[in-house]
Write a protein that holds these residues in place. Structure first.
Motif, PDB file in Angstrom:
ATOM      1  N   THR A  46     -30.639  -3.558  26.171  1.00 51.83           N
ATOM      2  CA  THR A  46     -31.852  -4.350  26.318  1.00 51.83           C
ATOM      3  C   THR A  46     -32.477  -4.051  27.677  1.00 51.83           C
ATOM      4  N   GLU A  48     -34.989  -4.994  30.675  1.00 47.72           N
ATOM      5  CA  GLU A  48     -35.699  -6.092  31.319  1.00 47.72           C
ATOM      6  C   GLU A  48     -36.252  -5.626  32.656  1.00 47.72           C
ATOM      7  N   THR A  53     -29.327  -6.547  32.449  1.00 50.88           N
ATOM      8  CA  THR A  53     -29.317  -7.909  31.923  1.00 50.88           C
ATOM      9  C   THR A  53     -28.075  -8.651  32.382  1.00 50.88           C
ATOM     10  N   PRO A  56     -26.151 -13.330  27.878  1.00 53.13           N
ATOM     11  CA  PRO A  56     -26.564 -12.892  26.540  1.00 53.13           C
ATOM     12  C   PRO A  56     -28.041 -12.494  26.521  1.00 53.13           C
ATOM     13  N   THR A  57     -28.352 -11.470  25.759  1.00 55.96           N
ATOM     14  CA  THR A  57     -29.731 -10.989  25.724  1.00 55.96           C
ATOM     15  C   THR A  57     -30.575 -11.728  24.697  1.00 55.96           C
ATOM     16  N   TRP A  58     -29.964 -12.320  23.695  1.00 55.57           N
ATOM     17  CA  TRP A  58     -30.704 -13.042  22.669  1.00 55.57           C
ATOM     18  C   TRP A  58     -30.602 -14.535  22.946  1.00 55.57           C
ATOM     19  N   VAL A  59     -31.508 -15.028  23.798  1.00 58.95           N
ATOM     20  CA  VAL A  59     -31.530 -16.439  24.151  1.00 58.95           C
ATOM     21  C   VAL A  59     -32.640 -17.099  23.350  1.00 58.95           C
ATOM     22  N   GLN A  60     -32.315 -18.214  22.727  1.00 63.59           N
ATOM     23  CA  GLN A  60     -33.312 -18.911  21.914  1.00 63.59           C
ATOM     24  C   GLN A  60     -34.144 -19.821  22.809  1.00 63.59           C
TER      25      GLN A  60
END
Length: 123
Positions: A46, A48, A53, A56-60
């Motif tokens: 990922t 950035e 990073t 976690p890269t998939w943060v909601q």
């Protein structure tokens, strides 16, 4: 009369061609195997802004951020429509004033609806 439709037809052709060209190019590179598919760790990481990073890269994210941004855009566009009306209020007279008040009333109803649905609450 026919010349005007000819201009409209040319604009319609451009309106169809320009959005479809990137779609066709994307499909062609995917299905005709034009682009190389060489996966590695660096390519699949990922990105950035050049910084590695952390966590976690998939943060909601909370959807209310998007809702507030959308409401802001809505009321910002309202100002864009009301500013020329305020400048030309002398020439549009009562009809322009009534139209502006109806427009503001519809937006006020939307704001009341959002308030009652508690869309603006950060509970």
């Amino acid at each position: 009369m026919l010349e005007q439709y000819g201009h409209l037809g040319i604009l319609l052709i451009f309106a169809v061609i320009f959005p479809s060209l990137p779609l066709i190019a994307s499909w062609a590179t995917q299905h005709l195997k034009i682009r190389p598919r060489v996966p590695n760790v660096v390519k699949e990481d990922t990105y950035e802004c050049g910084v590695e990073t952390e966590g976690p890269t998939w943060v909601q994210f909370n959807f209310r951020y998007y809702l507030v941004a959308l409401i802001f855009v809505l009321f910002d566009v309202e100002v864009i429509f009301l500013f020329p009306l305020a400048l030309a209020l002398d020439s549009v007279a009562v009809f322009g004033l009534v139209a502006g008040l109806i427009f503001i009333g519809i937006l006020a109803l939307g704001l009341v609806y959002e308030w009652r649905k508690q869309a603006l609450e950060w509970v």
